[in-house]
Design a protein around this motif. Structure first.
Motif, PDB file in Angstrom:
ATOM      1  N   MET A   1       0.697  -1.253  -0.043  1.00 56.11           N
ATOM      2  CA  MET A   1      -0.085   0.092   0.005  1.00 56.11           C
ATOM      3  C   MET A   1       0.965   1.332  -0.017  1.00 56.11           C
ATOM      4  N   LEU A   2       0.571   2.122  -0.949  1.00 54.43           N
ATOM      5  CA  LEU A   2       1.069   3.460  -1.058  1.00 54.43           C
ATOM      6  C   LEU A   2       0.287   4.521  -0.520  1.00 54.43           C
ATOM      7  N   ARG A   3       0.992   5.609  -0.123  1.00 47.96           N
ATOM      8  CA  ARG A   3       0.156   6.671   0.691  1.00 47.96           C
ATOM      9  C   ARG A   3       1.070   7.872   0.789  1.00 47.96           C
ATOM     10  N   PRO A   4       0.428   8.985   0.946  1.00 44.37           N
ATOM     11  CA  PRO A   4       1.696  10.160   1.176  1.00 44.37           C
ATOM     12  C   PRO A   4       1.927  10.145   2.661  1.00 44.37           C
ATOM     13  N   ALA A   5       3.073  10.411   3.102  1.00 43.74           N
ATOM     14  CA  ALA A   5       3.620  10.372   4.521  1.00 43.74           C
ATOM     15  C   ALA A   5       2.868  11.608   5.190  1.00 43.74           C
ATOM     16  N   LEU A   6       2.869  11.456   6.546  1.00 44.27           N
ATOM     17  CA  LEU A   6       2.332  12.161   7.584  1.00 44.27           C
ATOM     18  C   LEU A   6       3.430  12.510   8.572  1.00 44.27           C
ATOM     19  N   PRO A   7       3.164  13.652   9.088  1.00 51.94           N
ATOM     20  CA  PRO A   7       4.445  14.004  10.236  1.00 51.94           C
ATOM     21  C   PRO A   7       4.475  12.913  11.347  1.00 51.94           C
ATOM     22  N   ALA A   8       3.569  12.169  11.663  1.00 51.73           N
ATOM     23  CA  ALA A   8       3.836  11.058  12.630  1.00 51.73           C
ATOM     24  C   ALA A   8       4.599   9.975  12.209  1.00 51.73           C
ATOM     25  N   ASP A   9       4.955   9.781  10.861  1.00 50.90           N
ATOM     26  CA  ASP A   9       5.778   8.941  10.163  1.00 50.90           C
ATOM     27  C   ASP A   9       7.118   9.138  10.209  1.00 50.90           C
ATOM     28  N   GLY A  10       7.509  10.260  10.701  1.00 53.15           N
ATOM     29  CA  GLY A  10       9.055  10.555  10.894  1.00 53.15           C
ATOM     30  C   GLY A  10      10.098   9.532  11.442  1.00 53.15           C
ATOM     31  N   LEU A  11       9.278   8.935  12.654  1.00 51.86           N
ATOM     32  CA  LEU A  11      10.255   7.920  13.104  1.00 51.86           C
ATOM     33  C   LEU A  11      10.532   6.652  12.299  1.00 51.86           C
ATOM     34  N   ASP A  12       9.231   6.290  11.887  1.00 49.31           N
ATOM     35  CA  ASP A  12       9.426   5.062  10.890  1.00 49.31           C
ATOM     36  C   ASP A  12      10.146   5.245   9.723  1.00 49.31           C
ATOM     37  N   ILE A  13      10.130   6.281   9.056  1.00 47.02           N
ATOM     38  CA  ILE A  13      10.807   6.602   7.952  1.00 47.02           C
ATOM     39  C   ILE A  13      12.412   6.427   8.432  1.00 47.02           C
ATOM     40  N   ALA A  14      12.806   7.176   9.651  1.00 49.25           N
ATOM     41  CA  ALA A  14      14.247   7.421   9.980  1.00 49.25           C
ATOM     42  C   ALA A  14      14.638   5.888  10.203  1.00 49.25           C
ATOM     43  N   LYS A  15      13.728   4.764  10.726  1.00 48.04           N
ATOM     44  CA  LYS A  15      14.215   3.426  10.961  1.00 48.04           C
ATOM     45  C   LYS A  15      14.505   2.981   9.699  1.00 48.04           C
ATOM     46  N   VAL A  16      13.718   3.160   8.605  1.00 50.24           N
ATOM     47  CA  VAL A  16      13.806   2.389   7.352  1.00 50.24           C
ATOM     48  C   VAL A  16      15.248   3.053   6.729  1.00 50.24           C
ATOM     49  N   TYR A  17      15.251   4.488   6.893  1.00 46.80           N
ATOM     50  CA  TYR A  17      16.658   4.995   6.245  1.00 46.80           C
ATOM     51  C   TYR A  17      18.034   4.368   6.811  1.00 46.80           C
ATOM     52  N   LEU A  18      17.876   4.251   8.355  1.00 44.22           N
ATOM     53  CA  LEU A  18      19.050   4.006   9.181  1.00 44.22           C
ATOM     54  C   LEU A  18      19.247   2.422   8.725  1.00 44.22           C
ATOM     55  N   ALA A  19      18.203   1.714   8.767  1.00 45.28           N
ATOM     56  CA  ALA A  19      18.303   0.270   8.544  1.00 45.28           C
ATOM     57  C   ALA A  19      19.100  -0.026   6.991  1.00 45.28           C
ATOM     58  N   THR A  20      18.698   0.770   5.980  1.00 45.12           N
ATOM     59  CA  THR A  20      19.430   0.476   4.802  1.00 45.12           C
ATOM     60  C   THR A  20      20.735   0.987   4.836  1.00 45.12           C
ATOM     61  N   TRP A  21      21.015   2.074   5.513  1.00 44.79           N
ATOM     62  CA  TRP A  21      22.381   2.697   5.602  1.00 44.79           C
ATOM     63  C   TRP A  21      23.387   1.520   6.302  1.00 44.79           C
ATOM     64  N   ASN A  22      22.751   0.851   7.419  1.00 45.41           N
ATOM     65  CA  ASN A  22      23.400  -0.146   8.138  1.00 45.41           C
ATOM     66  C   ASN A  22      23.853  -1.143   7.301  1.00 45.41           C
ATOM     67  N   SER A  23      23.049  -1.819   6.439  1.00 44.26           N
ATOM     68  CA  SER A  23      23.307  -2.757   5.734  1.00 44.26           C
ATOM     69  C   SER A  23      23.880  -2.559   4.220  1.00 44.26           C
ATOM     70  N   HIS A  24      23.782  -1.364   3.776  1.00 44.05           N
ATOM     71  CA  HIS A  24      24.311  -0.882   2.309  1.00 44.05           C
ATOM     72  C   HIS A  24      25.160   0.056   2.115  1.00 44.05           C
ATOM     73  N   GLN A  25      25.931   0.287   3.559  1.00 41.85           N
ATOM     74  CA  GLN A  25      26.763   1.615   3.535  1.00 41.85           C
ATOM     75  C   GLN A  25      27.704   1.615   2.409  1.00 41.85           C
ATOM     76  N   GLY A  26      28.245   0.341   1.985  1.00 43.03           N
ATOM     77  CA  GLY A  26      29.302   0.082   0.908  1.00 43.03           C
ATOM     78  C   GLY A  26      28.796   0.602  -0.387  1.00 43.03           C
ATOM     79  N   ASP A  27      27.443   0.308  -0.798  1.00 47.33           N
ATOM     80  CA  ASP A  27      26.769   0.695  -1.832  1.00 47.33           C
ATOM     81  C   ASP A  27      26.457   2.020  -2.023  1.00 47.33           C
ATOM     82  N   LEU A  28      25.899   2.753  -0.835  1.00 43.73           N
ATOM     83  CA  LEU A  28      25.551   3.967  -0.822  1.00 43.73           C
ATOM     84  C   LEU A  28      26.854   5.085  -0.799  1.00 43.73           C
ATOM     85  N   THR A  29      28.050   4.778  -0.347  1.00 41.28           N
ATOM     86  CA  THR A  29      29.215   5.389  -0.165  1.00 41.28           C
ATOM     87  C   THR A  29      30.262   4.864  -1.372  1.00 41.28           C
TER      88      THR A  29
END
Length: 211
Positions: A1-29
């Protein structure tokens, strides 16, 4: 399901962001993630980093400086988990263009087509905005295998490159530009794919007039 983000999603967005950095840092940098030499913080899951990023994303969504679309997956208990997001807005470097700022899919939900779905939806949204009347583009880490998500929907490299300083990187990262095709280019790509399908069908003695 896709939807526009809400301010309350900030924490969950951050979790996705950091989890991806944690596992794919080599690809991102494009550095060795194991030595952590290019990371501002080796532990992207520590509470302080999470708090900072949650505040950052909440501010983005609340102010509208960037627009966000999130993807949710259903859990067994019927709850939904935010598992991917894309952010976009007025381009910082191209007048009259829309720009994809971020596209992140949680490692547990990758290779399920979420990246392509989010990109297509954001692209559709940008094409309806006055500030992106000239087109859409993105700057991606040069050589990142995940860049193929743009190629799969028809975006192409322009040959332009530069250095950027990602939020979670100490050192500059080399990036390259991808540009969304105009409608005429999309039609040309579709014709090429259909033509290729016809060739393969004829090789097997099958008709292709239905195309």
């Amino acid at each position: 399901m896709l939807r526009p983000a809400l301010p309350a999603d900030g924490l969950d967005i951050a979790k996705v962001y950091l989890a991806t950095w944690n596992s794919h840092q080599g690809d991102l940098t494009r550095t060795e993630a194991s030595n952590g030499s290019n990371a501002k913080d080796k532990d992207f899951h520590c509470q302080e980093v999470l708090r900072q990023q949650a505040e950052r994303f909440t501010n983005f969504v609340s102010t509208g400086n960037r627009l966000f679309i999130v993807a949710e997956a259903e859990r067994q208990n019927a709850d939904r988990q935010l598992c991917a997001f894309i952010s976009y807005g007025r381009s910082y470097t191209r007048e009259g263009f829309g720009e994809v700022m971020q596209l992140f899919v949680h490692p547990d939900f990758q290779r399920k087509g979420l990246g392509s779905k989010l990109l297509r939806e954001a692209w559709t949204q940008m094409k309806s905005r006055d500030w992106s009347a000239q087109g859409c583009h993105v700057w991606c880490t040069k050589g990142n295998p995940a860049n193929r998500v743009y190629e799969q929907v028809g975006w192409f490299r322009t040959g332009k490159q530069k250095s950027l300083n990602p939020t979670l990187s100490k050192e500059p990262v080399e990036v390259e530009e991808y540009l969304a095709p105009k409608e005429t280019r999309l039609l040309d790509l579709l014709r090429v794919k259909l033509s290729s399908c016809c060739v393969h069908l004829r090789l097997f003695g099958m008709p292709c007039g239905w195309m």
